[in-house]
Design an enzyme around this catalytic site. Structure first.
Site, PDB file in Angstrom:
ATOM      1  N   TYR A 170       0.939  -1.327   0.002  1.00  0.00           N
ATOM      2  CA  TYR A 170       0.015  -0.085  -0.069  1.00  0.00           C
ATOM      3  C   TYR A 170       0.890   1.104   0.055  1.00  0.00           C
ATOM      4  CZ  TYR A 170      -3.632   3.096   1.591  1.00  0.00           C
ATOM      5  OH  TYR A 170      -4.736   4.051   1.632  1.00  0.00           O
ATOM      6  N   LYS A 216      -1.142  -1.186  -4.080  1.00  0.00           N
ATOM      7  CA  LYS A 216      -2.209  -0.178  -4.085  1.00  0.00           C
ATOM      8  C   LYS A 216      -1.379   1.303  -4.125  1.00  0.00           C
ATOM      9  CE  LYS A 216      -6.113   1.710  -1.404  1.00  0.00           C
ATOM     10  NZ  LYS A 216      -5.593   3.130  -1.303  1.00  0.00           N
TER      11      LYS A 216
END
Length: 339
Positions: A175, A205
């Site tokens: 992330y 992400k």
């Protein structure tokens, strides 16, 4: 009896290296299913859900069934739970596990549950990742270490490896959100380092405005890696670059609008793309005025019929009058594709 298998992939990866071994047919089937699940891309819009909070400050799991129903009705591809929008770092591990257990009840082939397990402790994150795998979540994700931050990307990879190894049978996505973590390394390098060290690494992400780095990530290994774009304001830019996977907070209440933009883009209806994108950007701008995407967006959910309550401290709370002002400003856009 046993059977020998031999396979080779063009891209070096722990699950793809040259092997020759004797294993049972059952193991072959199991390993092949694991491999293809690991690298099967999740495409489309994925919501980053708000965590429903009761007036007494406790999490409200009873709101999740209706929440899941709404997102499926809006044709979303899944959820990314307990991330930034979900106030994951404000929740206890026990609360996060309960939230994951509730959301996973609504997982299906076309609605995936990705659990954000990032914390300030690699031990706690590993515990959350292991729990996510046990309950059957599709995948896990984690931010990098934000306390005593490293200045070497290899340290981040090693940190993520420990977490990913705690749930080795499901995909792991790093992330990347520098505005929150302060970790701003090249994600091109992150992919190239991670793919040789983390056996279940599956993508990023990508919540950042560095479109050059984003484009590079999309091209690595012929587009193998799942790159979820998370900067909702730059949705159209990402779409034009070829992004086909998105995670965002605004898809909670504007999923229909963004899916409509995708359809218009694919059908080369440029005027529609531009007009709908303007509505999306104006909506985001209005929400941001109310203490940001997490605080303001959470109040928009009440307009959808799902009251997620207020945010936890230290985030600000919105008064009823402010929520009514926000509702009025959004309705002035006269779009039936918003909440």
């Amino acid at each position: 009896g046993n059977i020998g298998i031999f396979y080779e992939r063009g891209v070096k990866h722990p699950y793809e290296e040259l092997v020759f071994q004797s294993i049972s047919p059952e193991m072959i089937i199991s390993k092949n299913i694991l491999y293809w699940n690991m690298f099967k891309k999740v495409k489309g819009l994925i919501a980053a859900p708000y965590t429903p909070i009761k007036n007494n400050g406790e999490i409200d799991l009873n709101k999740i069934p209706l929440y899941a129903e709404k997102l499926k009705k809006d044709s979303l591809s899944g959820v990314f739970i307990c991330g930034t929008t979900g106030e994951g770092m404000f929740l206890t591990n026990n609360e996060r596990k309960k939230i994951a257990e509730e959301w996973v009840k609504y997982q299906s082939d076309d609605f995936k549950i990705i659990v954000h397990v990032g914390t300030t402790s690699v031990v706690q994150s590993s515990d959350l990742a292991n729990h996510a795998q046990k309950i059957g979540a599709f995948g896990t994700s984690s931010i990098g270490p934000i306390f005593l931050k490293p200045n070497d990307i290899n340290d981040i990879v090693d940190f993520c490896k420990i977490i990913a190894d705690s749930a080795p049978e499901i995909p792991f996505y790093y992330y990347h959100i520098p505005s929150v973590t302060g970790l701003n390394f090249s994600m091109t390098e992150m992919i190239n380092f991670s793919k040789t060290k983390i056996q279940n690494f599956a993508g990023i992400k990508f919540t950042h405005n560095n479109l050059v780095d984003l484009k590079s990530c999309l091209k690595i290994d012929d587009g193998k890696w799942n790159i979820f774009f998370g900067q909702d304001e730059l949705f159209l830019s990402a779409l034009s670059l070829g992004v086909d996977s998105y995670v965002g907070s605004t898809y909670n209440y504007m999923g229909l609008l963004f899916n409509s933009i995708i359809d218009s883009y694919r059908n080369k209806k440029i005027d529609d793309v531009i007009s709908k994108s303007r509505v999306a950007l104006e909506s985001i701008s209005k929400v941001l005025k109310y203490h940001g995407a997490v605080v303001g967006g959470k109040q928009v959910m009440k307009l959808t019929g799902i009251d997620c309550g207020q945010c936890r401290s230290p985030l600000k709370k919105i008064s009823d009058n402010q929520r009514k002002e926000l509702e009025k400003s959004l309705r002035e856009l006269k779009s039936n594709l918003i909440f």
